[in-house]
Design an enzyme around this catalytic site. Structure first.
Site, PDB file in Angstrom:
ATOM      1  CG  ASP A 158      -1.956   1.116   1.307  1.00 29.96           C
ATOM      2  OD1 ASP A 158      -2.957   0.908   0.574  1.00 29.96           O
ATOM      3  OD2 ASP A 158      -1.765   2.016   2.174  1.00 29.96           O
ATOM      4  CG  HIS A 186      -7.161  13.582  -7.805  1.00 33.68           C
ATOM      5  ND1 HIS A 186      -7.125  12.528  -7.013  1.00 33.68           N
ATOM      6  CD2 HIS A 186      -7.952  14.452  -7.185  1.00 33.68           C
ATOM      7  CE1 HIS A 186      -7.718  12.601  -5.905  1.00 33.68           C
ATOM      8  NE2 HIS A 186      -8.403  13.845  -5.853  1.00 33.68           N
ATOM      9  CD  GLU A 209      -4.611   4.158  -1.330  1.00 32.80           C
ATOM     10  OE1 GLU A 209      -4.518   4.244   0.006  1.00 32.80           O
ATOM     11  OE2 GLU A 209      -5.486   4.426  -2.120  1.00 32.80           O
ATOM     12  CG  ASN A 247      -4.202  11.646  -5.166  1.00 32.43           C
ATOM     13  OD1 ASN A 247      -3.320  11.566  -6.014  1.00 32.43           O
ATOM     14  ND2 ASN A 247      -4.783  10.530  -4.920  1.00 32.43           N
ATOM     15  CG  ASP A 288      -4.311   9.812 -12.236  1.00 34.89           C
ATOM     16  OD1 ASP A 288      -4.773   9.006 -11.167  1.00 34.89           O
ATOM     17  OD2 ASP A 288      -5.127  10.095 -13.002  1.00 34.89           O
TER      18      ASP A 288
END
Length: 170
Positions: free
Chosen positions: A31, A44, A75, A39, A48
């Protein structure tokens, strides 16, 4: 079957692979640490891009370790170990370096040097939990996922940016 963002096989493909007759000897759950904050801080699109780079690192780690990695969701990523991996290589699992491979996974992500936030972490890192099935009778793969997930939470609770092996006390 492929996650468009990371380039890794997706969760549906993971469960398809788990349903095959080959014995799963280990599951790794990873994770990204503080990804929501990443983020929030960077946006975002940057998130990405981070996921794309991490997907590439997991692809590289897969070739180095023989662990098949999948995007589990958000994630989170999952890796499975079995005698024949997705690339078609057959491995001798009696000497498989489960612990060393957990560190290799962490180092693949650290080597990306994706800048983050000095207050939380100077660079993007992951936490990893893993469970190894050493029983004579194979465990159910879903149980291994649960065990790896418990170990992942222990790694996060112990400070993140580290790996933890499942212990029955988890």
């Amino acid at each position: 079957d492929i996650d468009i963002l990371t380039g890794l096989p997706n969760r549906r493909k993971l469960f398809e692979e788990l349903g095959k007759s080959e014995r799963i000897t280990a599951v790794y759950m990873a994770d990204i640490d503080f990804f929501k904050q990443f983020n929030d801080k960077n946006g975002h699109l940057c998130g990405d891009d981070c996921l794309r780079k991490i997907g590439e690192a997991f692809t590289s780690a897969s070739l180095l370790t023989g662990i098949d990695f999948f995007r589990y969701g958000g994630e989170e990523f999952t890796g499975i170990v079995r005698s024949k991996n997705l690339h078609g290589y057959t491995m001798d699992l009696s000497q498989f370096p489960y612990d060393e491979n957990a560190e290799m996974i962490l180092n693949e992500i650290r080597s990306l040097n994706i800048p983050f936030c000095p207050a939380l972490s100077p660079r993007v890192t992951i936490s990893c939990g893993y469970a190894v099935d050493t029983a004579a009778t194979p465990q159910d793969s879903e149980r291994l996922i649960e065990q790896a997930d418990a170990a992942l939470y222990r790694a996060k609770e112990s400070g993140r940016n580290q790996a933890a092996k499942y212990q029955p006390s988890d």
